[in-house]
Design an enzyme around this catalytic site. Structure first.
Site, PDB file in Angstrom:
ATOM      1  N   ALA A  68     -25.622  12.251   4.798  1.00 45.68           N
ATOM      2  CA  ALA A  68     -25.658  13.534   5.505  1.00 45.68           C
ATOM      3  C   ALA A  68     -25.398  14.710   4.573  1.00 45.68           C
ATOM      4  CB  ALA A  68     -24.633  13.535   6.638  1.00 45.68           C
TER       5      ALA A  68
ATOM      6  N   ASP B 279     -19.922  16.176  -7.228  1.00 47.72           N
ATOM      7  CA  ASP B 279     -19.387  15.345  -6.155  1.00 47.72           C
ATOM      8  C   ASP B 279     -18.236  14.475  -6.628  1.00 47.72           C
ATOM      9  OD1 ASP B 279     -21.496  16.471  -4.888  1.00 47.72           O
ATOM     10  OD2 ASP B 279     -22.566  14.598  -4.467  1.00 47.72           O
TER      11      ASP B 279
END
Ligand code: ADP
Ligand code: MG
Length: 383
Positions: free
Chosen positions: A116, A165
Site C-alpha cells: 500500500a 524506507d
C-alpha cells in the site's frame, strides 16, 4: 506471537519489531542523493527468532500462513518472487556484511497493509535483521542496518528502492519526523506541531514496485541524471538546478526532463518544508504538500486517478492543510495534514465522499510519529 512461535517451533522466541512509515514530503528523491521527510507510524512487523541445530533458516509468515526453508550454509542469491525473498535477502545481505547467522526459526507477523506504499517491505526486512543480529550476537549502527536491508531489497528481491524506507523504519524516533539527507545519510529530527494530525488514506488501488512503472521511472531519471553529469558536471540530481536541467532539455527525452524536474523541485520543497516546520508555519507546510502532489502527478506521472480523487476530496474538507500521494506511486496511500480537532470528521467525510465518487471504501488512519526498530529494541519494547 511468543506463544504461536513456541507452538510452531518449540523454542522460546526472542521478539523484535519494526514499524511502517509514511513519507510526508520528498518523493522519489532518495535514489539520486536527495532529501526526504518520512516518519515511522504505529503499524508493526514483529519477528520472533529461536536457534535450531540443523543449520536451516526456517521462516513462517503469519500473514501468508506459510513456512519456507533455506540452508544457511548454501544460501545463494536466488529470489523466487515470493514473500520469503525479503527475509532470506536479509540473511544473504548480512553474509555480505561478514555476519554469518547460524540456523534459526523465525516467525513473522505484521499489521502493515501490504503493497500500500507504507513500506511493509522495509518493515519486514528491518524486523528480520534485528532478530538475526541478536541471534548472531552482533550490533550494527543505524547506517549499516539500513544499508544492508536496502541491499537485500535491491540486490536480492530485485526492487530498485532508495534508502529512505529502511533508514526511517530502523532509525525513527517517536514524536518526530525525520529529515534525511540520502547522500550523507545524516538526519535531523523535526517536531510536528501539536495542533495537527497526520492522516493516511489508502486508495485501495495497488501498485507494483518490484517491476513495471517504478523501474521505468528510475531508468528515465538515471538517463537524465547521466546527461546532467556529462553536460553540467553535477554528480547527482541533488546537485543540479532547474536552470541546469533547462540547459540540457534538448539532450534528453521529454520524459527524463519531466521526471528530473520533479526531483529537483521536490528537493527544494523539502528544504522549505523543514523551515516551515521549524517556524511552526504549518499552513505553508500544507501548501508544499499540495505542490508536491501536483509535481508527482504531472511531472513524475506517478499518480493514479483514484489517488488524485482522494487528494481533491481531502483538500475540500475543513481543517485539511495539505494532501498528497505518498510512497512509490501508481496507487497506494495519500498523506494528509489535518487540524487535530477535525481529524475524526475529516476521516468520516473523506471515506464517505470517496465511496460516493469512486465506489471504493478507503481505509484511513490517524497516525502519530513512532519509534523505529532500534529505539524499540533499546526500550526492550517488542510490541
Ligand atoms: P510495500 O512496501 O509498499 O508494502 P512492497 O511490494 O514493497 O510493498 O512489499 C510488500 C511485500 O513485502 C509483500 O508482498 C511480502 O512479500 C513482503 N512482506 C511484507 N510484510 C510481510 C509479512 N508480515 N510476512 C511476509 N512477507 C511480508
Ligand atoms: Mg516496499
Amino acid at each position: 506471537m511468543r506463544r504461536s512461535h513456541h507452538e510452531r517451533f518449540g523454542g522460546a522466541g526472542r521478539i523484535f519489531s519494526a514499524p511502517a512509515r509514511v513519507n510526508l514530503i520528498g518523493e522519489h528523491t532518495d535514489y539520486t542523493g536527495g532529501l526526504v521527510m518520512p516518519m515511522a507510524i504505529g503499524f508493526r512487523t514483529v519477528a520472533a527468532i529461536s536457534p535450531r541445530s540443523d543449520g536451516r533458516a526456517v521462516f513462517y509468515s503469519d500473514n501468508y500462513g506459510e513456512e519456507v526453508c533455506f540452508e544457511t550454509t548454501a544460501l545463494e542469491r536466488s529470489p523466487r518472487g515470493h514473500w520469503s525473498d525479503y527475509a532470506a535477502g536479509v540473511l544473504w545481505s548480512l553474509r555480505q556484511e561478514g555476519i554469518a547467522v547460524a540456523g534459526f526459526s523465525m516467525s513473522l507477523a505484521g499489521d502493515v497493509p501490504l503493497g500500500a506504499g507504507l513500506s511493509s517491505s522495509a518493515s519486514v526486512e528491518v524486523a528480520a535483521a534485528m532478530a538475526m543480529l541478536s541471534l548472531a550476537d552482533a550490533e550494527l549502527p543505524l547506517k549499516t542496518v539500513a544499508t544492508l536491508c536496502r541491499r537485500a531489497e535491491n540486490e536480492y528481491v530485485g526492487a530498485k528502492s532508495g534508502i529512505m524506507d529502511q533508514f526511517v523504519v530502523a532509525g525513527a524516533v517517536a514524536h518526530r519526523a525525520m529529515l534525511l539527507d540520502t547522500r550523507a545519510l545524516e538526519f535531523e529530527l523535526l517536531p510536528l506541531p501539536e495542533e495537527v494530525r497526520v492522516v493516511i488514506a489508502n486508495s485501495m488501488v495497488k501498485h507494483a514496485v518490484a517491476t513495471g512503472e517504478y523501474g521505468d521511472r528510475r531508468d528515465e531519471v538515471e538517463a537524465g541524471q547521466a546527461v546532467l553529469r556529462r553536460e553540467r558536471g553535477t554528480e547527482l540530481l541533488r546537485d543540479a538546478s532547474v536552470a541546469d536541467l533547462e540547459a540540457c532539455r534538448n539532450r534528453m527525452s521529454e520524459a527524463s526532463f519531466l521526471r528530473c524536474r520533479h526531483i529537483i523541485t521536490e528537493n527544494a520543497r523539502v528544504v522549505e518544508a523543514r523551515a516551515a516546520l521549524l517556524d511552526g508555519y504549518v499552513k505553508r507546510f500544507g501548501e508544499l504538500m499540495v505542490e508536491a502532489h501536483a509535481s508527482m502527478r504531472d511531472d513524475f506521472a506517478a499518480s493514479a486517478p483514484e489517488v488524485d480523487a482522494l487528494v481533491e476530496i481531502a483538500l475540500r474538507q475543513a481543517g485539511c492543510l495539505g494532501a498528497r500521494i505518498t510512497g512509490g506511486g501508481f496507487g497506494g496511500c495519500t498523506v494528509n495534514v489535518v487540524a487535530a480537532d477535525q481529524a475524526e470528521s475529516f476521516v468520516a467525510a473523506v471515506r464517505r465522499e470517496y465511496a460516493r465518487e469512486m465506489k471504493i471504501e478507503a481505509d484511513c488512519f490517524i497516525c502519530a510519529p513512532s519509534d523505529g526498530a532500534l529505539a524499540l529494541a533499546k526500550k526492550g519494547g517488542a510490541a
